[in-house]
Design a protein around this motif. Structure first.
Motif, PDB file in Angstrom:
ATOM      1  N   ALA A   1       0.833  -1.208   0.000  1.00 39.39           N
ATOM      2  CA  ALA A   1       0.000   0.000   0.000  1.00 39.39           C
ATOM      3  C   ALA A   1       0.865   1.254   0.000  1.00 39.39           C
ATOM      4  CB  ALA A   1      -0.931  -0.010   1.209  1.00 39.39           C
ATOM      5  N   GLU A   2       1.916   1.229   0.784  1.00 39.83           N
ATOM      6  CA  GLU A   2       2.798   2.399   0.850  1.00 39.83           C
ATOM      7  C   GLU A   2       3.450   2.672  -0.506  1.00 39.83           C
ATOM      8  OE1 GLU A   2       3.320   4.534   3.246  1.00 39.83           O
ATOM      9  OE2 GLU A   2       2.148   3.580   4.829  1.00 39.83           O
ATOM     10  N   GLU A   3       3.880   1.616  -1.171  1.00 38.31           N
ATOM     11  CA  GLU A   3       4.532   1.782  -2.473  1.00 38.31           C
ATOM     12  C   GLU A   3       3.537   2.296  -3.513  1.00 38.31           C
ATOM     13  OE1 GLU A   3       6.921  -0.939  -5.804  1.00 38.31           O
ATOM     14  OE2 GLU A   3       6.472  -1.758  -3.824  1.00 38.31           O
ATOM     15  N   TYR A   4       2.323   1.762  -3.486  1.00 32.97           N
ATOM     16  CA  TYR A   4       1.308   2.186  -4.449  1.00 32.97           C
ATOM     17  C   TYR A   4       0.979   3.668  -4.278  1.00 32.97           C
ATOM     18  CZ  TYR A   4      -3.173   2.630  -6.811  1.00 32.97           C
ATOM     19  OH  TYR A   4      -4.203   3.058  -7.626  1.00 32.97           O
ATOM     20  N   VAL A   5       0.749   4.077  -3.047  1.00 29.03           N
ATOM     21  CA  VAL A   5       0.369   5.467  -2.790  1.00 29.03           C
ATOM     22  C   VAL A   5       1.521   6.417  -3.115  1.00 29.03           C
ATOM     23  CG1 VAL A   5      -0.227   7.105  -0.956  1.00 29.03           C
ATOM     24  CG2 VAL A   5      -1.426   4.913  -1.131  1.00 29.03           C
TER      25      VAL A   5
END
Length: 359
Positions: free
Chosen positions: A180-184
Motif C-alpha cells: 500500500a505504501e509503495e502504491y500510494v
C-alpha cells in the motif's frame, strides 16, 4: 459466574470478537496491544466481518484474523451452514483459553459456549440480554452512564479481568503494509505531491446523514485551493458516496487530486499518513487518520464526539451548539439531514485546518 482473576500464565490463546463496522473494529486495536504486553506468550486472534478485516490485518500483536462474510445471509441454507460449520471448526481447533466479546451480537454468546474457553468476557446489557446471555460468560463488565470513549469501553473488558492498560498502550494501531505504501507513493508522485504537501479531504460517509452540505464542501475546497493548498479528495467505492463527491467537485473551480473509489483501506491509510492534515466527518477514514497520527479536523453532528472523536492525536472537533445533540438520529426527525451538522460554517473549518496545521 467465576469472579476470580484468570491465571494469566495458563492462557495460551485468546479470541477477540468484534462484529461491527470498520471504525468500530479499528478502535479495538489497543485491546490487542495491551493483551500482548500482558501475555507475551499467548497467541491473539480476532473474529470480525470480512469487509472490516483490513482494520486489523498486519497488527503486530495478532496471529490470525478470522472473518464472517455478511453475504452468507443471502446464500442457500446448506451453503451457509457449511460456511458456519467451517468457521466453527477452525475456531475450535485453536483451543482458546479466553474469549473477549466486544458487542451485543448473540454470536459471541454462542461462541463462548461452543469454544469451551475457561474464561470469557462480555458487556452486561441489563434489560436487553437475559439469563442465557449472562450465563454464557465467566465475567461481565459494566459501562458508566456518562459518555466514555469507545476505546476505553473496549479496554474495560480487560480491566474486568484485572488487566489495567498503561497510557502508552492505548494508541490505535493500523499497519498499512509495504504494498500500500509503495502504491500510494507512486500515485502521489504522478500528481507531483510529496509527504505533508497536501490536505486530505474525505467529505462522505456510508451514513449520509453524517455529511456536511455539498455546497459547503465545494466552497471549503475552493478556499483551500485559493490559499495555495493542494487537496486530495477520497470517497468509498459505493454509488452513493461517489455520486455525492461528483456533485461536490462539479462546483469546485480549481483542480484537485481525485482518488475517490480508487483506494482500498490499507492504501487509504498510506495516503492519509502522508497528509498535512485530514478533514472529514465522523467516519472510518477519520479513525484511520487518527491511527496514522495525522492531525484531524472532524465535523460532528448527531453522533457523540466524546464516544467517537479522534483518539490521542492532534485534532479539532467542530460542532454547532444545538441542545439536542448528540441525538443519535438519522437526521432531524429521521429526515436524513442533520441541521446541527449542515449549519457548520465554512469559516470554522478553514480556521480549524489552520490551527491543526500550525507548528
Amino acid at each position: 459466574m467465576l469472579a476470580d482473576i484468570p491465571d494469566f500464565s495458563a492462557i495460551r490463546r485468546v479470541l477477540v470478537v468484534k462484529l461491527r463496522h470498520h471504525g468500530d473494529v479499528l478502535l479495538t486495536s489497543p485491546v490487542f496491544s495491551v493483551l500482548k504486553n500482558k501475555l507475551p506468550h499467548a497467541e491473539l486472534d480476532a473474529l470480525v466481518y470480512r469487509d472490516t478485516q483490513e482494520m486489523l490485518t498486519l497488527h503486530p500483536a495478532i496471529e490470525n484474523v478470522f472473518s464472517v462474510d455478511r453475504s452468507w445471509k443471502q446464500c442457500a441454507v446448506l451453503h451457509r451452514i457449511r460456511k458456519e460449520v467451517g468457521l466453527l471448526r477452525a475456531l475450535r481447533a485453536r483451543h482458546y483459553d479466553l474469549v473477549i466479546h466486544l458487542t451485543e451480537h448473540p454470536r459471541g454468546a454462542w461462541l463462548s459456549r461452543l469454544l469451551g474457553a475457561r474464561y470469557s468476557v462480555a458487556r452486561e446489557f441489563p434489560g436487553r440480554r437475559g439469563a442465557w446471555w449472562r450465563n454464557s460468560f465467566s465475567h461481565l463488565y459494566k459501562l458508566p452512564t456518562t459518555p466514555r470513549h469507545t476505546v476505553e469501553c473496549h479496554l474495560d473488558a480487560l480491566r474486568r479481568i484485572g488487566i489495567y492498560p498503561r497510557q502508552e498502550e492505548r494508541a490505535l494501531m493500523l499497519t498499512s503494509g509495504a504494498d500500500a505504501e509503495e502504491y500510494v507513493a507512486t500515485v502521489l508522485q504522478q500528481h507531483g505531491l510529496s509527504d505533508k504537501e497536501f490536505i486530505h479531504f474525505h467529505p462522505t460517509s456510508r451514513w449520509l446523514f453524517k455529511c456536511w452540505e455539498d455546497e459547503k464542501c465545494s466552497a471549503f475546497i475552493d478556499q483551500l485551493l485559493s490559499a495555495g493548498e493542494r487537496v486530495v479528495v477520497t470517497a468509498a467505492p459505493t454509488k452513493a458516496e461517489l455520486d455525492r463527491l461528483s456533485r461536490i467537485l462539479s462546483k469546485v473551480k480549481l483542480p484537485v487530486v481525485d482518488l475517490s473509489g480508487q483506494l482500498n483501506l490499507k492504501q487509504l491509510a498510506a495516503l492519509t499518513r502522508r497528509a498535512k492534515c485530514f478533514v472529514g466527518v465522523d467516519s472510518a477514514p477519520m479513525h484511520i487518520a487518527t491511527a496514522m497520527q495525522t492531525p484531524v479536523v472532524v465535523l460532528f453532528g448527531p453522533s457523540g464526539d466524546k464516544e467517537w472523536g479522534p483518539w490521542q492525536v492532534k485534532h479539532k472537533v467542530i460542532t454547532e451548539n444545538y441542545t439536542c445533540r448528540p441525538c443519535g438520529l438519522d437526521g432531524c426527525g429521521g429526515g436524513k439531514i442533520s441541521e446541527c451538522l449542515t449549519t457548520i460554517p465554512v469559516s470554522a473549518v478553514i480556521d480549524a485546518v489552520r490551527e491543526v496545521c500550525a507548528p
